[in-house]
Design an enzyme around this catalytic site. Structure first.
Site, PDB file in Angstrom:
ATOM      1  N   SER A   1      -7.067   0.136  -1.699  1.00 18.81           N
ATOM      2  CA  SER A   1      -5.986   1.079  -2.031  1.00 18.81           C
ATOM      3  C   SER A   1      -5.102   0.734  -3.219  1.00 18.81           C
ATOM      4  CB  SER A   1      -5.098   1.292  -0.807  1.00 18.81           C
ATOM      5  OG  SER A   1      -5.724   2.206   0.032  1.00 18.81           O
TER       6      SER A   1
ATOM      7  N   SER B   1      -5.034   4.525  -1.160  1.00 19.86           N
ATOM      8  CA  SER B   1      -3.878   5.220  -0.628  1.00 19.86           C
ATOM      9  C   SER B   1      -2.614   5.006  -1.465  1.00 19.86           C
ATOM     10  CB  SER B   1      -3.625   4.749   0.808  1.00 19.86           C
ATOM     11  OG  SER B   1      -3.294   3.365   0.805  1.00 19.86           O
TER      12      SER B   1
ATOM     13  N   LYS C   1       5.555   1.353  -3.090  1.00 17.45           N
ATOM     14  CA  LYS C   1       4.855   2.216  -2.131  1.00 17.45           C
ATOM     15  C   LYS C   1       5.732   2.379  -0.889  1.00 17.45           C
ATOM     16  CE  LYS C   1       0.219   2.489  -0.010  1.00 17.45           C
ATOM     17  NZ  LYS C   1      -1.094   1.829   0.069  1.00 17.45           N
TER      18      LYS C   1
HETATM   19  N1  GLN Z   1      -9.441   4.070   1.687  1.00 13.22           N
HETATM   20  C1  GLN Z   1      -9.512   3.025   2.645  1.00 13.22           C
HETATM   21  C2  GLN Z   1      -9.093   3.571   3.983  1.00 13.22           C
HETATM   22  O1  GLN Z   1      -8.911   4.719   4.089  1.00 13.22           O
HETATM   23  C3  GLN Z   1      -8.650   1.891   2.218  1.00 13.22           C
HETATM   24  C4  GLN Z   1      -7.223   2.098   2.498  1.00 13.22           C
HETATM   25  C5  GLN Z   1      -6.347   0.981   2.037  1.00 13.22           C
HETATM   26  O2  GLN Z   1      -6.761   0.090   1.308  1.00 13.22           O
HETATM   27  N2  GLN Z   1      -5.098   1.016   2.486  1.00 13.22           N
HETATM   28  O3  GLN Z   1      -8.941   2.881   4.926  1.00 13.22           O
END
Ligand code: GLN
Length: 487
Positions: A178, A154, A79
């Site tokens: 994410s 994400s 990532k």
């Molecule tokens: N979707 C969640 C957010 O927008 C989790 C994001 C993540 O785990 N990095 O914060």
């Protein structure tokens, strides 16, 4: 079998039996990426030359009969919020557009030491804020199972890369879901380890008390092996677990789950859960019972308030973590400015996307005097309540089970205008980060529209082994491992 269909275990076996070389494997993945990534957009950058050089080093070792390491010759996609020395690391943000880290994250060192080959950096929601990978400043990643749908987020680029057969292993980060939610959307396995098991040094911070990195793979055994390679104490991360993990996650993974006690939080199956997800997860519950587990419902009253607590805590920490992007120390700097303040304001206005700005504003608001008690303090109280609920549940059950997300992968653009609706897709995952627990998402079925459905297993702190054993048993029974869509 083509390399893209192979699991990590298959590739390692091929090296042991000298059926093919690391260069052949790596080249074949790079070719597939160059041919098809314009459809999927999983990658922000490809490390072609570096990957080939690393593959040659592995082949040399194989020729000399030397040990190639746990993940020797396995291509890995990272990532783009994981610092890689000499390789651009953008966080999918304009503010870090040309940022090249001068050091490797500890996880990168560990992957290199175990012989893995870094093949590229994957797309993500900017600074890991989002659930669909639509918040990237560069491109929108598509779901390999249906190119009109999002891959989740994400870590959507990492999940899509594995699902599309661009890499047998990817690393993602999980602050509120994410790794697990995109794994579920892309029909693969994704593990968020216990907080502290994997060093965060070199992971560009979103919310430091919640962030944790973990593997995304085609099957559970690959996930276990990858976790083995990346875990461990690190003096560069003061929150990393102090102690030695003696556990071997792969050994006895097939031990079975006879006698395992599984708890199902009943609130996770109410309010707005998709019917096909419900059915599919219940089908797995019946299979687990058949395999010898006992399954019981329990109440998790803080389900929805967990989401509010998560957005307050994560935004508060993000507003502080992201203060460092000021046009002076890192990345983008605005061209024209009249004062230092003007420089900072213009740089941040130009460099950050809408969602990141929304979180920074929310974070500074909940931390500001006068609102702190009303929001941040309440969120911390909720955190305690969530911890206690989990503590109680995990004293009665070995493992907890839920769907990974209440919704199926949705069409690109469907939720971008409604952030609250987007936030809801993480309702089952965020609580786990708040409590620092380990959790895994594995594929448990497909919808009538051929979209993957994910099942979520949660363990007690540092009980990854038990979690992986349960996930492995179910995976074998379901027979859903190692599938990749043809597109
Ligand atoms: N979707 C969640 C957010 O927008 C989790 C994001 C993540 O785990 N990095 O914060």
């Amino acid at each position: 079998m083509k390399f893209e269909d192979m699991s990590i275990q298959d590739i390692l076996k091929g090296y042991r039996e000298k059926n093919f070389s690391a260069r052949e494997v790596t080249q074949s993945y790079i070719e597939k990426i160059s041919k098809y990534d314009s459809d999927v957009n999983a990658f922000i950058s490809i490390n072609e030359d570096g990957a080939i050089r690393a593959a040659d080093r592995i082949d040399n070792k194989i020729a000399k009969g030397e040990d190639i390491g746990l993940l020797g010759g396995i291509p890995v996609a990272l990532k783009d919020n994981i610092s890689t020395r000499g390789l651009k690391t953008t966080c999918a943000s304009k503010i870090l557009e040309n940022y090249i880290p001068p050091y490797d994250a500890t996880i990168v060192k560990k992957l290199n030491d175990s012989g893995a080959i870094i093949i590229g950096k994957t797309n993500m929601d900017e600074f890991a804020m989002g659930s669909s990978t639509e918040n990237s400043a560069y491109k929108k990643t598509r779901n390999p199972w249906n190119l009109e749908c999002v891959p989740g987020g994400s870590s959507g680029g990492s999940a899509a890369a594995v699902a599309a057969g661009f890499a047998p292993l990817a690393i993602g980060s999980d602050t509120g879901g994410s790794i697990r939610q995109p794994a579920s959307f892309c029909g693969i396995v994704g593990l968020k380890p216990t907080y502290g098991l994997v060093s965060r040094f070199g992971l560009i911070a979103f919310a430091s008390s919640l962030d944790q990195m973990g593997p995304l793979t085609k099957n559970v055994k690959d996930c276990a092996l990858s976790l083995q390679a990346i875990q461990g104490e690190d003096k560069m991360d003061s929150t990393s677990y102090k102690g030695t993990i003696t556990e071997n996650y792969v050994e006895n993974i097939d031990e079975g789950i006879s006698g395992l006690k599984i708890g199902v939080p009943k609130e996770f199956f109410q309010n707005g859960i998709n019917n096909e997800i419900y059915e599919s997860v219940y089908n797995s519950i019946r299979l687990l019972e058949k395999l010898g587990a006992t399954v019981e419902e329990f109440s998790f009253p803080a389900t929805e308030s967990g989401l509010s607590a998560y957005y307050i805590i994560s935004s508060a920490e993000a507003s502080s973590n992201l203060a460092r992007y000021d046009g002076i120390r890192y990345g983008h700097r605005t061209d024209e400015y009249e004062s230092i303040e003007d420089l900072i304001v213009k740089t941040r206005t130009e460099g950050f996307g809408q969602e990141v700005k929304r979180r920074i504003m929310l974070g500074t608001y909940v931390l500001s005097s006068g609102y702190y008690d009303a929001y941040y303090k309440k969120a911390m109280e909720l955190k305690n309540k969530i911890n206690l609920t989990f503590k109680d549940a995990l004293s009665k059950y070995d493992i907890l089970l839920s769907p990974t997300s209440p919704i199926l992968p949705f069409p690109i653009g469907e939720k971008t205008a409604n952030p609250l609706e987007m936030y809801l897709s993480d309702i089952y995952t965020v609580n786990i980060n708040i409590a620092g627990l380990p959790a895994i998402s594995i594929p448990c079925g497909f919808s009538s529209s051929r979209l993957p459905i994910g099942l979520h297993l949660i363990g007690n702190h540092f009980q990854e082994k038990k979690l992986l054993q349960a996930a492995f048993s179910l995976e074998q029974e379901l027979g859903l491992d190692s599938r990749i869509p043809k597109f």
